[in-house]
Design a protein around this motif. Structure first.
Motif, PDB file in Angstrom:
ATOM      1  N   ARG A  12       0.836  -1.189   0.000  1.00 49.40           N
ATOM      2  CA  ARG A  12       0.000   0.000   0.000  1.00 49.40           C
ATOM      3  C   ARG A  12       0.882   1.254   0.000  1.00 49.40           C
ATOM      4  O   ARG A  12       2.053   1.197   0.357  1.00 49.40           O
ATOM      5  CB  ARG A  12      -0.922   0.002   1.230  1.00 49.40           C
ATOM      6  N   PRO A  13       0.309   2.413  -0.358  1.00 49.85           N
ATOM      7  CA  PRO A  13       1.092   3.646  -0.278  1.00 49.85           C
ATOM      8  C   PRO A  13       1.619   3.883   1.144  1.00 49.85           C
ATOM      9  O   PRO A  13       0.953   3.562   2.134  1.00 49.85           O
ATOM     10  CB  PRO A  13       0.069   4.732  -0.660  1.00 49.85           C
ATOM     11  N   ASN A  14       2.833   4.389   1.221  1.00 49.03           N
ATOM     12  CA  ASN A  14       3.412   4.821   2.495  1.00 49.03           C
ATOM     13  C   ASN A  14       3.706   3.684   3.462  1.00 49.03           C
ATOM     14  O   ASN A  14       3.554   3.836   4.662  1.00 49.03           O
ATOM     15  CB  ASN A  14       2.494   5.859   3.172  1.00 49.03           C
ATOM     16  N   VAL A  15       4.157   2.531   2.944  1.00 49.46           N
ATOM     17  CA  VAL A  15       4.580   1.456   3.850  1.00 49.46           C
ATOM     18  C   VAL A  15       6.094   1.400   3.995  1.00 49.46           C
ATOM     19  O   VAL A  15       6.611   0.620   4.790  1.00 49.46           O
ATOM     20  CB  VAL A  15       4.061   0.074   3.395  1.00 49.46           C
ATOM     21  N   GLY A  16       6.812   2.209   3.191  1.00 53.22           N
ATOM     22  CA  GLY A  16       8.259   2.249   3.319  1.00 53.22           C
ATOM     23  C   GLY A  16       9.025   1.607   2.181  1.00 53.22           C
ATOM     24  O   GLY A  16      10.199   1.262   2.340  1.00 53.22           O
ATOM     25  N   VAL A  32      11.464  10.025  -0.848  1.00 52.71           N
ATOM     26  CA  VAL A  32      10.747   9.497   0.307  1.00 52.71           C
ATOM     27  C   VAL A  32       9.898  10.605   0.922  1.00 52.71           C
ATOM     28  O   VAL A  32      10.352  11.735   1.084  1.00 52.71           O
ATOM     29  CB  VAL A  32      11.738   8.971   1.367  1.00 52.71           C
ATOM     30  N   SER A  33       8.656  10.290   1.241  1.00 49.87           N
ATOM     31  CA  SER A  33       7.818  11.195   2.022  1.00 49.87           C
ATOM     32  C   SER A  33       6.738  10.358   2.692  1.00 49.87           C
ATOM     33  O   SER A  33       6.599   9.167   2.416  1.00 49.87           O
ATOM     34  CB  SER A  33       7.188  12.284   1.147  1.00 49.87           C
ATOM     35  N   ASP A  34       5.962  10.990   3.567  1.00 51.82           N
ATOM     36  CA  ASP A  34       4.878  10.272   4.238  1.00 51.82           C
ATOM     37  C   ASP A  34       3.547  10.461   3.516  1.00 51.82           C
ATOM     38  O   ASP A  34       2.490  10.170   4.059  1.00 51.82           O
ATOM     39  CB  ASP A  34       4.750  10.722   5.699  1.00 51.82           C
ATOM     40  N   ARG A  35       3.595  10.948   2.273  1.00 52.47           N
ATOM     41  CA  ARG A  35       2.370  11.187   1.510  1.00 52.47           C
ATOM     42  C   ARG A  35       2.115  10.048   0.528  1.00 52.47           C
ATOM     43  O   ARG A  35       3.046   9.605  -0.154  1.00 52.47           O
ATOM     44  CB  ARG A  35       2.461  12.491   0.712  1.00 52.47           C
ATOM     45  N   PRO A  36       0.882   9.565   0.440  1.00 53.24           N
ATOM     46  CA  PRO A  36       0.549   8.590  -0.605  1.00 53.24           C
ATOM     47  C   PRO A  36       0.816   9.175  -1.987  1.00 53.24           C
ATOM     48  O   PRO A  36       0.818  10.392  -2.173  1.00 53.24           O
ATOM     49  CB  PRO A  36      -0.950   8.339  -0.393  1.00 53.24           C
ATOM     50  N   LEU A  56      15.917  -4.028  -7.574  1.00 56.06           N
ATOM     51  CA  LEU A  56      14.709  -3.759  -6.804  1.00 56.06           C
ATOM     52  C   LEU A  56      13.849  -2.752  -7.555  1.00 56.06           C
ATOM     53  O   LEU A  56      14.320  -1.664  -7.913  1.00 56.06           O
ATOM     54  CB  LEU A  56      15.067  -3.196  -5.427  1.00 56.06           C
ATOM     55  N   VAL A  57      12.604  -3.109  -7.795  1.00 56.18           N
ATOM     56  CA  VAL A  57      11.697  -2.237  -8.539  1.00 56.18           C
ATOM     57  C   VAL A  57      10.685  -1.652  -7.557  1.00 56.18           C
ATOM     58  O   VAL A  57       9.794  -2.355  -7.061  1.00 56.18           O
ATOM     59  CB  VAL A  57      10.972  -2.999  -9.665  1.00 56.18           C
ATOM     60  N   ASP A  58      10.872  -0.379  -7.246  1.00 55.75           N
ATOM     61  CA  ASP A  58       9.984   0.316  -6.314  1.00 55.75           C
ATOM     62  C   ASP A  58       8.720   0.714  -7.067  1.00 55.75           C
ATOM     63  O   ASP A  58       8.711   1.661  -7.846  1.00 55.75           O
ATOM     64  CB  ASP A  58      10.696   1.551  -5.749  1.00 55.75           C
ATOM     65  N   LEU A  59       7.651  -0.037  -6.850  1.00 58.04           N
ATOM     66  CA  LEU A  59       6.407   0.180  -7.581  1.00 58.04           C
ATOM     67  C   LEU A  59       5.562   1.275  -6.934  1.00 58.04           C
ATOM     68  O   LEU A  59       5.629   1.495  -5.726  1.00 58.04           O
ATOM     69  CB  LEU A  59       5.581  -1.110  -7.619  1.00 58.04           C
ATOM     70  N   PRO A  60       4.739   1.963  -7.729  1.00 60.14           N
ATOM     71  CA  PRO A  60       3.751   2.863  -7.125  1.00 60.14           C
ATOM     72  C   PRO A  60       2.851   2.084  -6.171  1.00 60.14           C
ATOM     73  O   PRO A  60       2.602   0.891  -6.366  1.00 60.14           O
ATOM     74  CB  PRO A  60       2.955   3.370  -8.338  1.00 60.14           C
ATOM     75  N   GLY A  61       2.373   2.749  -5.144  1.00 61.92           N
ATOM     76  CA  GLY A  61       1.460   2.092  -4.217  1.00 61.92           C
ATOM     77  C   GLY A  61       0.203   1.638  -4.929  1.00 61.92           C
ATOM     78  O   GLY A  61      -0.340   2.368  -5.761  1.00 61.92           O
TER      79      GLY A  61
END
Length: 293
Positions: A12-16, A32-36, A56-61
């Motif tokens: 989910r958005p904003n899990v790190g 990095v931010s705490d916003r979705p 590592l593929v950082d996917l959109p939430g």
């Protein structure tokens, strides 16, 4: 034996997820931010260990599509999962498992990709709360090992990275041993500027902002000039970004310049301008120009 492969990071958005990528790569490749909705593109960070290269593929939430932008983000998630050699589902240990996590877990199960689960932010939990979060993770309908971690502090990361590396198939490295990411420099600089905007604005503004770097030049050694355009969707948002007597855009520029100087290793002259483009998130042509596919 040389191994290399792709690990798709889902959650989910904003899990790190972005914090995890930066920690494993060893340098900042994802903002990095705490916003979705902070991550809009599939950002690739490259980790090397011995004879294994792990991308590592950082996917959109994962979220319900609401416009052209979020529809593209959802398609990108699906495509990357189909192409991945393994997937890492990251959960927020403080929030526990919710409907969104179960939805993503089902998508991973349907994709039939080897999956690992990380319960992040374990450093913020009591022993009892951590055990409960791990139990909830284990009850998801996935055949997956569960690791408690803190991407921010690094605890549990070595064991998780070692396990993920073992899942990579045999094959030659896909990137040079010195590479940390496959992002074009202009995209990384644009993302760092957007990060500075996100951290200083509230409500709808962070979601309505996109940044395009129009020009990067080095007139002499030790100096880089960057000209960037910040898109917003309304005059009121533009007013917020500029601020009274230009104070907000000055603060954004100062913060962004520090990050750009760290990345480029040079002094940076940053020229920012703000323009209104109504409903740009539904503008397929602009999304193509922005590289959000």
């Amino acid at each position: 034996m040389i191994r290399s492969g792709f690990v798709a990071l889902a959650g989910r958005p904003n899990v790190g997820k972005s914090t995890f990528v930066n920690a494993v790569v060893g340098e900042k490749v994802a903002i990095v931010s705490d916003r979705p909705q902070t991550t809009r593109r599939a950002i690739r960070g490259i980790h090397h260990t011995g004879e294994t290269q792990m991308v590592l593929v950082d996917l959109p939430g994962v979220q319900r599509p609401r416009d052209a932008l979020t529809s593209r983000m959802a398609r990108r998630v699906q495509h990357e999962l189909e192409e991945a050699d393994a997937a890492l589902l990251i959960l927020n240990g403080e929030q526990g498992v919710g409907p969104g996590d179960r939805f993503i877990a089902k998508a991973l199960a349907d994709a039939k990709v080897a999956t690992v689960i990380a319960v992040n932010k374990a450093d913020r939990l009591s022993s009892g709360s951590l055990m409960s979060a791990l139990q909830q993770a284990a009850e998801l309908e996935l055949d997956a090992e569960v690791f408690p971690i803190s991407a921010r502090r690094g605890s549990g990361m070595a064991e998780l990275v070692e396990h993920l590396s073992s899942l990579m198939p045999e094959g030659p490295f896909m990137f040079s041993a010195q590479a940390a990411s496959d992002q074009p420099r202009e995209q990384l600089l644009a993302e760092l500027i957007r990060e500075a905007v996100i951290r200083r604005t509230f409500q709808e503004v962070p979601h309505a902002v996109e940044v395009m770097v129009e020009e990067v030049e080095s007139p002499r050694d030790g100096l880089v000039r960057v000209r960037a355009l910040i898109w917003v969707e309304s005059d009121s948002q533009k007013g917020i970004l500029i601020g009274a007597h230009g104070r907000m855009i000055k603060a954004i520029g100062m913060a962004a310049r520090r990050e750009l100087q760290r990345v480029t290793g040079s002094q940076v002259h940053l020229d920012l301008s703000v323009r209104v483009r109504k409903d740009w998130r539904a503008d397929e042509g602009l999304l193509d120009r922005l590289g959000i596919d």
